[in-house]
Scaffold this active site. Structure first.
Site, mmCIF file in Angstrom:
data_model
loop_
_atom_site.group_PDB
_atom_site.id
_atom_site.type_symbol
_atom_site.label_atom_id
_atom_site.label_comp_id
_atom_site.label_asym_id
_atom_site.label_seq_id
_atom_site.Cartn_x
_atom_site.Cartn_y
_atom_site.Cartn_z
ATOM 1 N N PRO A 1 -2.986 -11.859 10.693
ATOM 2 C CA PRO A 1 -3.324 -11.628 12.105
ATOM 3 C C PRO A 1 -3.597 -10.149 12.345
ATOM 4 C CG PRO A 1 -1.070 -12.483 11.860
ATOM 5 C CD PRO A 1 -1.637 -12.361 10.499
ATOM 6 N N ASP A 2 -4.504 -9.845 13.258
ATOM 7 C CA ASP A 2 -4.785 -8.452 13.626
ATOM 8 C C ASP A 2 -3.791 -8.091 14.733
ATOM 9 O OD1 ASP A 2 -5.773 -6.061 14.657
ATOM 10 O OD2 ASP A 2 -7.806 -6.555 14.003
ATOM 11 N N ILE A 3 -2.706 -7.420 14.342
ATOM 12 C CA ILE A 3 -1.579 -7.194 15.268
ATOM 13 C C ILE A 3 -2.011 -6.403 16.493
ATOM 14 C CG2 ILE A 3 0.670 -6.063 15.504
ATOM 15 C CD1 ILE A 3 1.178 -6.728 12.544
ATOM 16 N N LYS B 1 -11.858 -3.102 19.017
ATOM 17 C CA LYS B 1 -10.537 -3.679 19.301
ATOM 18 C C LYS B 1 -10.093 -3.416 20.730
ATOM 19 C CE LYS B 1 -9.039 -3.699 14.536
ATOM 20 N NZ LYS B 1 -7.922 -3.731 13.623
ATOM 21 N N LYS C 1 8.780 -17.702 -9.853
ATOM 22 C CA LYS C 1 8.061 -16.596 -10.500
ATOM 23 C C LYS C 1 6.909 -17.142 -11.343
ATOM 24 C CE LYS C 1 8.703 -12.777 -13.632
ATOM 25 N NZ LYS C 1 9.518 -12.243 -14.712
ATOM 26 N N ASN D 1 0.850 -1.200 0.000
ATOM 27 C CA ASN D 1 0.000 0.000 0.000
ATOM 28 C C ASN D 1 0.884 1.247 0.000
ATOM 29 O OD1 ASN D 1 0.609 0.783 2.821
ATOM 30 N ND2 ASN D 1 -0.381 -1.177 3.256
#
Ligand SMILES: Cc1cc2nc3c(=O)[nH]c(=O)nc-3n(C[C@H](O)[C@H](O)[C@H](O)COP(=O)(O)O)c2cc1C
Length: 406
Positions: free
Chosen positions: A312-314, A348, A293, A214
């Site tokens: 995973p949701d750190i 969270k 590749k 991103n």
């Protein structure tokens, strides 16, 4: 609830007021310092007395206002050297362009500049002027000179100005001035604390040469690491791939993927008093990263389908620990900033969420500036557009304040 400034009981603040439209705000500033327990004395330049009367400042501060350098009466009571010695902090607010120039050149031809020259205590300067005056090379060079000599420059803020123009030059908001000035009294708002910060993007491998990532530059996370380190913290920065230099005294752990980052966080989180998740972590990764590749048109295929699996949701994993540190999340949103940030805070179970609008290309991901909304369980606070570094300093103060009140 607003963050509460550090207690100023028995602190002596010498407030210098110079000649500018914002001089009237020095009255409110004096009251706010006194509310925190500070003893405030006032020096006004001659120009300042054209904007607000010494009588007002005398009544508010409950002390005679100091105006002149060459005054036999005041010199025998509390002269320039005594005033300089008396102060725990000298704050010039508002500071005119003229004051910046004169102090930067080492002038000592009026009481305020002479006291500043004689001072051994910290000197903080809150400039306020028309945006064109602030952006002029001469003013910026004076600012740099003063910074390099150890002065603390607070602000200015951006926004609509008394002259009708919009830009950087407004006096920093009084609340923020009280916070920033009071923070100067601490040995460091995060002295003795360990802060773990994640920053930058992650890269999720598709094959040995391709990845999904991103636009995160890492600038905000690195700025925060620098500000936390300056505030006395031991900072561990866990960073995805960026082109940025690691700030002084910061321990860096470089990672590539979300899984790497999760693992690195887990390996150090036991030490953390504060965790700040700034990294833009990929929510998903390709289920299988090919060993070789991937070839074009393999078996005559005209399309390629990749399957993804959740990472995973750190930050959630940190927040769910029984011995969790004070946990701060960042929410990059494109709409309904505060609502989404509040949801993240609750879902969270974080202590604080910093929301920024990445739909605005002047701020957010790659920009040098940012504007944020800080959301906590009992309120929120908007910090207007400023450099990511300045913003980080304010954020560190807010985090330190909230940590000390938990
Ligand atoms: C109406 C008016 C408003 C002013 N506002 C500002 C200001 O906001 N900031 C500034 O740097 N100078 C401002 N000035 C110019 C200063 O008052 C001028 O430079 C003065 O010499 C500053 O003196 P001092 O630095 O000794 O206080 C203003 C002048 C006038 C007439």
């Amino acid at each position: 609830m607003e963050p509460t400034p550090i207690n100023l009981n028995n602190r002596r603040i010498l407030l210098g007021i110079t000649g500018g439209i914002a001089a009237y705000k020095a009255a409110e500033l004096t009251r706010r310092f006194q509310d925190q327990g500070a003893d405030v004395r006032i020096i006004m330049t001659r120009s300042a007395t054209e904007f607000i009367t010494p009588l007002t400042m005398q009544a508010l501060s409950k002390h005679p206002v100091h105006l002149d350098l060459l005054n036999p009466d005041t010199e025998s009571v509390m002269g320039h050297i005594e005033l300089a010695r008396w102060a725990d902090l000298i704050l010039i607010a508002p500071a005119s362009a003229n004051f910046l120039a004169r102090f930067a050149s080492g002038h000592g031809d009026d009481l305020l500049t002479t006291v500043c020259l004689a001072a051994e205590c910290p000197v903080a300067i809150a400039p306020a002027m028309n945006q064109a005056m602030w952006s002029k090379a001469a003013t910026q060079s004076n600012r740099s000179t003063l910074l390099s000599r150890g002065a603390h420059i607070l602000g200015p803020d951006e926004g609509l100005q008394a002259c009708g123009e919009t830009g950087a030059g407004r006096l920093m908001a009084v609340d923020d001035l009280v916070l920033r000035a009071s923070a100067l009294f601490s040995t460091g708002a995060l002295q003795g604390k360990t802060v773990v910060i994640t920053a930058g993007p992650t890269r999720e491998a598709i094959d040995p040469v391709r990845y999904i990532s991103n636009h995160s530059s890492g600038k905000q996370g690195y700025a925060l690491a620098a500000a936390a380190s300056d505030a006395g913290a031991h900072v561990i920065l866990i960073s995805g791939p960026t082109h940025l230099a690691v700030p002084d005294r910061v321990t860096a752990i470089n990672v590539v993927s979300a899984l790497d980052m999760h693992e690195a966080v887990q390996s150090v989180i036991d030490q953390a008093d504060i965790f700040i998740g700034v990294a833009a972590v990929a929510d998903y990764r390709p289920t299988i990263a090919a060993n070789q590749k991937i070839k074009k048109n393999q078996d005559g295929q005209r399309s390629l389908t990749l399957e993804f699996i959740e990472n995973p949701d750190i930050i959630k994993a940190v927040a769910q620990r029984p011995d969790r540190p004070f946990t701060v999340g960042f929410a990059a949103e494109t709409e309904h900033l505060e609502t989404h940030a509040k949801q993240k805070l609750v879902n969270k179970q974080l202590d604080l969420v910093v929301a920024n609008n990445v739909a605005n290309t002047d701020i957010g991901f790659n920009a040098d500036d940012n504007a944020i909304t800080v959301v906590y369980h009992d309120g929120s606070r908007v910090l207007p557009m400023m450099s990511k570094r300045a913003l980080s300093e304010r954020l560190v103060e807010i985090i330190a304040q909230r940590l000390s009140s938990t």
